[in-house]
Design a protein around this motif. Sequence first.
Motif, PDB file in Angstrom:
ATOM      1  N   VAL A  52      22.335 -17.644  -3.933  1.00 23.78           N
ATOM      2  CA  VAL A  52      22.894 -18.897  -3.719  1.00 23.78           C
ATOM      3  C   VAL A  52      22.880 -19.322  -2.170  1.00 23.78           C
ATOM      4  N   ALA A  53      22.941 -20.554  -1.951  1.00 24.95           N
ATOM      5  CA  ALA A  53      22.652 -21.012  -0.605  1.00 24.95           C
ATOM      6  C   ALA A  53      23.123 -22.378  -0.645  1.00 24.95           C
ATOM      7  N   PRO A  59      27.784 -29.917   1.224  1.00 26.25           N
ATOM      8  CA  PRO A  59      28.119 -31.226   0.506  1.00 26.25           C
ATOM      9  C   PRO A  59      27.456 -30.813  -0.838  1.00 26.25           C
ATOM     10  N   GLU A  60      27.354 -29.740  -1.285  1.00 24.99           N
ATOM     11  CA  GLU A  60      27.068 -29.684  -2.706  1.00 24.99           C
ATOM     12  C   GLU A  60      28.289 -29.156  -3.465  1.00 24.99           C
ATOM     13  N   LYS A 102      20.158 -21.220  -5.931  1.00 20.61           N
ATOM     14  CA  LYS A 102      21.018 -21.942  -6.867  1.00 20.61           C
ATOM     15  C   LYS A 102      22.125 -22.514  -6.199  1.00 20.61           C
ATOM     16  N   LEU A 103      22.724 -23.143  -7.085  1.00 17.37           N
ATOM     17  CA  LEU A 103      23.953 -23.956  -6.316  1.00 17.37           C
ATOM     18  C   LEU A 103      25.288 -23.480  -6.805  1.00 17.37           C
ATOM     19  N   ARG A 104      25.307 -22.682  -7.945  1.00 14.53           N
ATOM     20  CA  ARG A 104      26.693 -22.518  -8.605  1.00 14.53           C
ATOM     21  C   ARG A 104      26.548 -20.896  -9.076  1.00 14.53           C
ATOM     22  N   VAL A 105      27.490 -20.401  -9.811  1.00 15.48           N
ATOM     23  CA  VAL A 105      27.324 -19.080 -10.254  1.00 15.48           C
ATOM     24  C   VAL A 105      26.048 -18.630 -10.957  1.00 15.48           C
ATOM     25  N   THR A 109      22.119 -23.188 -12.626  1.00 13.93           N
ATOM     26  CA  THR A 109      22.515 -24.677 -12.130  1.00 13.93           C
ATOM     27  C   THR A 109      22.014 -24.697 -10.628  1.00 13.93           C
ATOM     28  N   GLY A 110      21.499 -25.898 -10.642  1.00  6.42           N
ATOM     29  CA  GLY A 110      21.330 -26.493  -9.315  1.00  6.42           C
ATOM     30  C   GLY A 110      19.734 -25.939  -8.715  1.00  6.42           C
TER      31      GLY A 110
END
Length: 191
Positions: A52-53, A59-60, A102-105, A109-110
């Motif tokens: 995750v980053a 902004p995400e 990824k952008l979430r758990v 996602t993302g």
Amino acid sequence: MQNSPSKSALLIMDMQNSVVSRFVDSEKALLPFQKAIEAARSHAIPVIYVRVAFRAGYPEISSRNKMFTGIASRAGSAVAPESTMQIHESVQPRPDEPIVTKLRVSAFTGSDLEVLLRSRQIDTLILSGIATSGVVLSTLREAADKDFALTVLSDACIDAEPEVHRVLIEKVFPHQAEVVPVDTWVASLSN
């Protein structure tokens, strides 16, 4: 029509420095991950890393996201140092092994994880990571909804709460995945 044999990938999820340093108090806890990676590589099973980053200023992250808002508020407008986002040295990827951001758990996602899996005709996922109640649970649920066959490596999952880990491994995950220790999975690769 005969079914084609399944094609698997091992997902090493959230094994980045910032996560490992919070959840792992002994290098011994990382041995199952190392053994799984070694077995996958020796059996030509793709190893895919997930981390995750976020961009500078986060902004995400929505202010409505309770889990990630805490990360953004602690960091302010600064972005986390790149070293904290790197995969932990004990489970380093090879140059040909992809790192998905990824952008979430959930690992999906993302990220471009699903595109990567579908392009390789992968239909079976072997899940490992930190935390059992975070990325492993969220990815398992989403992957099951996407019709992937699933295996969870019970001792290559770590959670801050041992009882939560136990309940997920013993009672929740078996409804959607095969749940086995790394040694059992490795032995099955030779059959």
